[in-house]
Structure formats: structure tokens, C-alpha cells
Scaffold this active site. Structure first.
Site, short mmCIF file in Angstrom:
data_model
loop_
_atom_site.label_atom_id
_atom_site.label_comp_id
_atom_site.label_asym_id
_atom_site.label_seq_id
_atom_site.Cartn_x
_atom_site.Cartn_y
_atom_site.Cartn_z
N PRO A 3 -27.64 -15.73 -13.87
CA PRO A 3 -28.32 -14.77 -14.75
C PRO A 3 -29.66 -14.32 -14.17
O PRO A 3 -30.27 -13.39 -14.67
CB PRO A 3 -28.50 -15.55 -16.06
CG PRO A 3 -28.43 -16.98 -15.69
CD PRO A 3 -27.56 -17.07 -14.48
N ARG A 36 -11.25 -2.60 -7.74
CA ARG A 36 -10.71 -1.27 -8.07
C ARG A 36 -11.31 -0.17 -7.18
O ARG A 36 -10.83 0.96 -7.19
CB ARG A 36 -10.83 -0.96 -9.56
CG ARG A 36 -12.21 -0.90 -10.11
CD ARG A 36 -12.18 -0.93 -11.62
NE ARG A 36 -11.46 0.22 -12.18
CZ ARG A 36 -11.94 1.45 -12.24
NH1 ARG A 36 -13.16 1.69 -11.78
NH2 ARG A 36 -11.25 2.43 -12.74
N ASP A 58 -15.40 8.18 -12.56
CA ASP A 58 -15.77 7.18 -13.57
C ASP A 58 -17.23 7.28 -13.96
O ASP A 58 -18.07 7.72 -13.17
CB ASP A 58 -15.56 5.77 -12.99
CG ASP A 58 -14.13 5.29 -13.13
OD1 ASP A 58 -13.39 5.88 -13.93
OD2 ASP A 58 -13.78 4.34 -12.42
N GLU A 83 -26.50 -26.72 -16.36
CA GLU A 83 -27.85 -26.12 -16.43
C GLU A 83 -28.10 -25.21 -15.23
O GLU A 83 -29.13 -24.54 -15.16
CB GLU A 83 -28.92 -27.21 -16.47
CG GLU A 83 -29.34 -27.62 -17.87
CD GLU A 83 -29.68 -26.44 -18.77
OE1 GLU A 83 -30.65 -25.73 -18.48
OE2 GLU A 83 -28.98 -26.26 -19.78
C1 LIG Z 1 -25.54 -22.01 -18.52
S1 LIG Z 1 -25.71 -21.12 -17.03
C2 LIG Z 1 -27.21 -21.74 -16.40
C3 LIG Z 1 -28.41 -20.93 -16.77
C4 LIG Z 1 -29.71 -21.47 -16.23
N1 LIG Z 1 -30.08 -22.69 -16.90
C5 LIG Z 1 -30.81 -20.45 -16.40
O1 LIG Z 1 -31.47 -20.47 -17.43
O2 LIG Z 1 -31.00 -19.58 -15.52
C6 LIG Z 1 -24.50 -21.79 -15.98
C7 LIG Z 1 -23.95 -20.88 -14.90
O3 LIG Z 1 -23.34 -19.77 -15.49
C8 LIG Z 1 -23.42 -18.65 -14.64
N2 LIG Z 1 -24.02 -17.54 -15.39
C9 LIG Z 1 -24.56 -17.59 -16.60
N3 LIG Z 1 -24.98 -16.39 -17.01
C10 LIG Z 1 -24.69 -15.52 -16.03
C11 LIG Z 1 -24.90 -14.13 -15.85
N4 LIG Z 1 -25.50 -13.38 -16.76
N5 LIG Z 1 -24.48 -13.57 -14.69
C12 LIG Z 1 -23.91 -14.32 -13.73
N6 LIG Z 1 -23.68 -15.66 -13.85
C13 LIG Z 1 -24.07 -16.26 -14.97
C14 LIG Z 1 -24.25 -19.07 -13.43
O4 LIG Z 1 -23.37 -19.38 -12.37
C15 LIG Z 1 -24.96 -20.31 -13.95
O5 LIG Z 1 -25.27 -21.22 -12.91
#
Ligand SMILES: C[S@@+](CC[C@H](N)C(=O)[O-])C[C@H]1O[C@@H](n2cnc3c(N)ncnc32)[C@H](O)[C@@H]1O
Length: 257
Positions: free
Chosen positions: A91, A156, A171, A118
Site C-alpha cells: 500500500p 489485457r 478504454d 504486518e
Molecule cells: C496488511 S498489509 C500490511 C500493511 C502494512 N502494515 C502497512 O501499514 O503499510 C499486508 C500485505 O498486503 C499487501 N497490500 C495491502 N494493501 C495493499 C495495496 N493497497 N496495494 C498493494 N498491496 C497491498 C502488501 O503486500 C502487504 O505487505
């Protein structure tokens, strides 16, 4: 296009990629998805891939060794051609948008690292990943769904995956605007008629209507996109007219940026 996906939950990919556009692309050999359960690279017989964060705090963090070793094996197998970008889904990464999907679609292959819990030990981010991509400003419980979103958006765009290149060129986002509204048969349903111009067979008028509706829709829903879009003088005037009709402030004078 080849995706090597490092995940603790390879089963999650079965449904989404067994059908639809990506499923067919895989059958045709245009897209290859290799799933690697990195638990296999755990150092102990319990298959431990996570541990408590140094410094304390909630949750568990994915350890670096299994991920580094999984990528080392892929790199050794790939030889001089390499594995392509090593992308960590996160994220905190740059947000996936159509332009980024287009950039990735030019790569012959890439590695996708799906985090869990986490998150992932920072050394993976710093020393292993070459890119970090987010699918939006919200937190998922794991990187698998994010990886699937990325893989769908990228696949795609691979030549041959979607019937005609025209269908992806038109698109939403491809030309910097939202796509115009679409209608199909019947021409009238429950008394609601499709716009006459679309039934007219006049291709010039249809193209003009579509472009204008695309501009109108983008102004209403995503004015931020309009400010970056490449518009002709006539289109800019049309947008200004619409803005006046809607009582929206004009952007004239800022050069459209
Ligand atoms: C619960 S999340 C961890 C978030 C982390 N504790 C933080 O606050 O940045 C677990 C995993 O989900 C994935 N993930 C969660 N949200 C995402 C997003 N918006 N885009 C891409 N991957 C995401 C990532 O690989 C991340 O390591």
C-alpha cells in the site's frame, strides 16, 4: 508475458485465472503465470516465514530469507536475460494507473512479491524489490488480490490477448479520459431509447458524439484527468462551455495544466 508470483497462498489464484480474458491468454500461451510458494524456502522444518517485529508491536513480519532465496533461484534459472522487475505489492508503493500498466506490459516478464501479515522486512523493499506498487489507498490483508489486479490490467494490454487493439486503445484512461457511454440492442428498452446518433450509421457524427460525451463525463466525474489530457482547441472550447453550463470555475489561463 511471464509473471512469477511469490505467495504463501497460491490457491487464491486458481479461480480468477481459470476463466475470462487472462485464462484464455494463458491457454493461448500469451501469458504465463508461475506461482511459487515461498514457504518452501523457510529455514526450519516448521516452514516459518514470519517473525515478531524487532522493537515490539502488533502482528508478524515476513522474514527476508525465504523471499531472497526464492528470487535467487528464479534469477539463476533465468540466466543473463534476467527475471525482469521485482515488484513488491504494497500500500506504500506508487499507485497502479493505466500508464503504469502500459509500461509494465512492455516487459517480457516480472516477479511479483505478495506480502502478508504486518508486512515485509524492510531489507526486501530496499535490496530485493526494484519497484513497489499499490492498487489503491486502502489496506488489503495480503498482496495476492493486488497482484491479480496488476496481472489482469497488464495482461489485457499484451498484444493478442484482447481481440482487437482498438478495444484497449479506447478504454477509460488510455487516452487520458473516461470512456463515452456504451449502448447495444435493443434500440429501445422499457421506453428508454439509445441516443439516435448512435443508430444513425453516420460514423463522423458518432465519433464526435463519443468524444464529446467522453469529455462531459470526465469533467463531471474526474476533472483532474481533464487538466492533463491532450485536447484540441475545439475540445477545450467545448469543455469551457460545459463548465459554464455546470457553473464550474473555468481553468482558462492555466494552459490546461
Ligand atoms: C496488511 S498489509 C500490511 C500493511 C502494512 N502494515 C502497512 O501499514 O503499510 C499486508 C500485505 O498486503 C499487501 N497490500 C495491502 N494493501 C495493499 C495495496 N493497497 N496495494 C498493494 N498491496 C497491498 C502488501 O503486500 C502487504 O505487505
Amino acid at each position: 508475458m511471464r509473471f512469477d508470483v511469490l505467495t504463501l497462498f497460491p490457491g487464491m489464484f486458481t479461480g480468477p485465472f481459470s476463466e475470462g480474458v487472462v485464462g484464455r491468454a494463458m491457454e493461448k500461451g500469451l501469458v504465463e503465470v508461475r506461482l511459487h510458494d515461498f514457504r518452501k524456502y523457510a529455514r526450519d522444518r516448521h516452514g516459518t516465514v514470519d517473525d515478531a517485529p524487532f522493537g515490539g508491536g502488533a502482528g508478524m513480519v515476513l522474514k527476508p530469507e525465504p523471499l531472497f532465496e526464492a528470487v535467487d533461484v528464479l534469477k539463476a534459472e533465468a540466466g543473463p536475460e534476467g527475471v525482469g522487475p521485482v515488484i513488491m505489492l504494497s500500500p506504500q508503493g506508487r499507485v497502479l494507473a493505466q500508464a503504469l500498466a502500459e509500461e509494465l506490459a512492455r516487459q517480457p516478464r516480472m516477479v511479483l512479491i505478495c506480502g502478508r501479515y504486518e508486512g515485509v522486512d524492510e531489507r526486501v523493499r530496499e535490496r530485493l524489490a526494484t519497484d513497489e506498487i499499490s492498487v489503491g489507498d486502502y489496506v488489503l490483508s495480503g498482496g495476492e488480490l493486488a497482484a491479480m489486479v496488476l496481472m489482469d490490467a497488464v495482461s489485457r494490454l499484451v498484444p493478442g490477448v484482447v481481440g482487437s487493439p482498438k478495444s484497449t486503445e479506447g478504454d477509460t484512461f488510455s487516452g487520458g479520459l473516461l470512456q463515452h457511454p456504451q449502448y447495444t440492442r435493443p434500440p429501445e428498452y422499457r421506453g428508454w431509447r439509445a441516443p439516435e446518433v448512435l443508430l444513425s450509421g453516420n460514423h463522423g457524427e458518432i465519433a464526435r458524439w463519443r468524444r464529446r460525451e467522453s469529455l462531459r463525463r470526465t469533467l463531471l466525474r474526474r476533472p483532474d484527468l481533464l487538466e492533463r489530457a491532450a485536447l484540441s482547441e475545439e475540445e477545450r472550447r467545448f469543455v469551457e462551455e460545459l463548465r459554464r453550463e455546470m457553473g464550474k470555475p473555468s481553468v482558462e489561463g492555466d494552459g490546461g495544466h
